[in-house]
Design a protein around this motif. Sequence first.
Motif, mmCIF file in Angstrom:
data_model
loop_
_atom_site.group_PDB
_atom_site.id
_atom_site.type_symbol
_atom_site.label_atom_id
_atom_site.label_comp_id
_atom_site.label_asym_id
_atom_site.label_seq_id
_atom_site.Cartn_x
_atom_site.Cartn_y
_atom_site.Cartn_z
ATOM 1 N N GLY A 35 37.118 41.025 41.638
ATOM 2 C CA GLY A 35 37.008 41.413 43.040
ATOM 3 C C GLY A 35 37.032 40.208 43.963
ATOM 4 N N ILE A 36 38.111 39.415 43.890
ATOM 5 C CA ILE A 36 38.145 38.147 44.616
ATOM 6 C C ILE A 36 38.617 38.355 46.062
ATOM 7 N N GLY A 37 37.780 39.044 46.817
ATOM 8 C CA GLY A 37 38.045 39.253 48.235
ATOM 9 C C GLY A 37 37.443 38.139 49.071
ATOM 10 N N VAL A 125 30.341 33.208 32.040
ATOM 11 C CA VAL A 125 29.814 34.022 33.130
ATOM 12 C C VAL A 125 30.929 34.916 33.664
ATOM 13 N N ILE A 126 30.612 36.194 33.879
ATOM 14 C CA ILE A 126 31.487 37.114 34.614
ATOM 15 C C ILE A 126 30.714 37.548 35.854
ATOM 16 N N THR A 127 31.324 37.428 37.023
ATOM 17 C CA THR A 127 30.692 37.880 38.256
ATOM 18 C C THR A 127 31.549 38.988 38.874
ATOM 19 N N LEU A 128 30.921 39.815 39.710
ATOM 20 C CA LEU A 128 31.637 40.940 40.320
ATOM 21 C C LEU A 128 31.256 41.118 41.784
ATOM 22 N N THR A 129 32.250 41.370 42.633
ATOM 23 C CA THR A 129 32.057 41.916 43.978
ATOM 24 C C THR A 129 33.161 42.947 44.184
ATOM 25 N N VAL A 130 32.884 44.186 43.803
ATOM 26 C CA VAL A 130 33.904 45.236 43.876
ATOM 27 C C VAL A 130 33.525 46.335 44.866
ATOM 28 N N THR A 131 32.496 46.109 45.697
ATOM 29 C CA THR A 131 31.934 47.048 46.674
ATOM 30 C C THR A 131 31.193 48.179 45.978
ATOM 31 N N GLU A 132 30.328 48.846 46.749
ATOM 32 C CA GLU A 132 29.514 49.912 46.171
ATOM 33 C C GLU A 132 30.371 50.990 45.505
ATOM 34 N N VAL A 183 26.735 38.671 32.700
ATOM 35 C CA VAL A 183 27.490 39.429 33.701
ATOM 36 C C VAL A 183 26.628 39.551 34.949
ATOM 37 N N VAL A 184 27.137 39.032 36.077
ATOM 38 C CA VAL A 184 26.343 38.917 37.299
ATOM 39 C C VAL A 184 26.963 39.778 38.400
ATOM 40 N N CYS A 185 26.306 40.882 38.721
ATOM 41 C CA CYS A 185 26.748 41.737 39.823
ATOM 42 C C CYS A 185 26.300 41.125 41.146
ATOM 43 N N CYS A 186 27.229 41.010 42.095
ATOM 44 C CA CYS A 186 26.914 40.412 43.393
ATOM 45 C C CYS A 186 27.207 41.381 44.540
ATOM 46 N N ASP A 187 27.113 42.678 44.263
ATOM 47 C CA ASP A 187 27.312 43.692 45.289
ATOM 48 C C ASP A 187 25.985 44.179 45.838
ATOM 49 N N ASN A 188 26.045 44.801 47.027
ATOM 50 C CA ASN A 188 24.841 45.271 47.700
ATOM 51 C C ASN A 188 24.358 46.590 47.105
ATOM 52 N N ASP A 375 32.218 53.537 53.888
ATOM 53 C CA ASP A 375 31.416 53.918 52.705
ATOM 54 C C ASP A 375 29.977 54.283 53.053
ATOM 55 N N GLY A 376 29.799 54.936 54.187
ATOM 56 C CA GLY A 376 28.444 55.270 54.620
ATOM 57 C C GLY A 376 27.673 56.129 53.636
ATOM 58 N N SER A 377 28.355 57.033 52.947
ATOM 59 C CA SER A 377 27.648 57.904 51.995
ATOM 60 C C SER A 377 27.009 57.105 50.870
#
Length: 478
Positions: A35-37, A125-132, A183-188, A375-377
Amino acid sequence: MERLSKATLPAAHTDGVTLPPSGWDTQRTGIVHMGIGAFHRAHQAVYTQDAFAATGDDRWGICGVTQRSDTVKRQLAGQDGLYGVLERAVDHTGVRVVGQVREVLFPAEQNAELMARIVDPATRVITLTVTEKGYRRNGQGGLDLADPAVAADLAGGEPVSAVGRLVRGLQARQRAGAEPITVVCCDNLASNGRVLKRLVDDFCAALGDDDLTAWIASKVTFPCTMVDRIAPATTDADWALGEQILGLHDEGLVTAELFKQWVIEDDFVAERPAWEKAGAQLTDDVEPFENMKLRILNGTHSTLAYAGALRGYPTITRTMADPELAELAAGLITEDVIPVLECPPGEDLPAYGAEVLKRFSNPALAHKTTQIAMDGSQKIPLRLLSTIRDNLAAGRNPAHAITGVAAWMAYVATPEANGLPLPIDDPMADRLAAVRGSKDALGIVENLMGIEDIFGTDLPGNTSVHDQLVDAVTALLP
C-alpha cells in the motif's frame, strides 16, 4: 526542467532542500510495504530513512507494493526510487528528498516477484497501509469470506486482496523454511495488529492449512501501532511549489505537515530498523495512544469534514475558519472525548487537543473535506461512536459527538451543498444510497441507525441519542 533521479540529484537546489543520506542508493531491501500511497511515503519511509541516517544500518531499503494501480511504480521507476516530501507549516516550507524506496512492485503483473520478496530471508519486516476498507472485514470484525476478492484468493490463483497476498506470501515463506518475520499494520484501526492477526488466522482457517496457522503462531508477530501525520493529496500548486524549491521535476512528490508521530508496540520476532533513533516511540501498550489519536484527532477530523462539506467548504482549513464549526471541534475534544479517555504515559491530553486544532488550521495544507469523508461507515464506529458509548456509560451526554455522527448522516443524504458535490465513497455505498437525496431527518436517522454493522444493537434503542440525532440532522441538512 530535468526530472529528479540519482543522476540529477547533485543539481538540486540547496536552500530549503534536505537530501537523502550518503549511501541511500546502495541499501539492501529488508522491508516489504503493502500500500505504497502518499501516507507511507510521507511517514514510515521517512522514519526509516532517518533511522538509516542515524545508524548507518543499510539493511532496510523498502520494496513498495502498489495495490490497485501501477501509478506509483511509474512515478518512481524513472526517478531511481527518489521522491520529495513537501513539508509545509505556517513558518516553514521545504522539500525532503527520500531515497528509502528501492523498488516498487505491481502484483497484478508481478505477483511472483512479490512472493519472492516475502520469501527472501533478508526481508524481516512487512508493513501495511491499505486503508480501513482494504482489510475486507465483516460486521463482526473478521474476514469477509463472502467478499469476491477474498473468495477468489481462497480458491487459488494469484491473490488480489491485501490479506490474500500477505497470507500467500507467508505460506511461501513457511514452505521455503525462511526465518521469522514481523508484520506491522500502520492503518487507523483500533488494536490494528491484533485485527490483522485475526484476519490472517481467518484466511488460514478457510484454507484449512493447520501447518501454516501453527507456523504463523510461532514465527510471525503482529505489533500494534499508532501513526499520525497529515498528508493531503498533492495538488498542481504543490507540484509547482515543489519544483520551484527543488529545482527538479518530481512526479512522485507528496505533501505533508511538519508534525509526525509513530507509536509501535515492541513485539518484534525478528530484527528491525532502529526507528526509535528517528523519533518513533516503542511501548508495551499502544492502545492508550491509538485511542487518543482516533478519538481526538480522527474523530474531530471526521466531524469537521462532514460539517464543513455540508456548508460547501472544500478544505479542513476553511472549515476551521468558521467560528461555529471551530467551536464544535473544540467542544468535542474538551467536553466529550478527554473526560472519558485514558491518558497515555507522558502525554498531556489538553495540550494534544490544542495542537490538533492548530494543525487543522494550518493554511499551508489543503486537506479536502470530501477526502476525509471517505469510508465513513468504517470510521464512525471507532472515531465517534466509542466516545458516545463511553459518555453514556459515565452518565454524560456527548452532544458534540452526536452532532458529528449527525453530520455524517446529513452528508450521506446530501448529493451537493453550496456547489460542492458530496460523493459517497464507501464500502457500504449501496446500503447508504437508501437515504440519498432525502430531506426527512427522522427517516434518515432511523434508516442509518438500523445498520447494525455500524451502530450495533445498543445505540438504536437509546431514545436520547436517537432524538438528538434527529434534531441535529434537521439543523445540518442544507
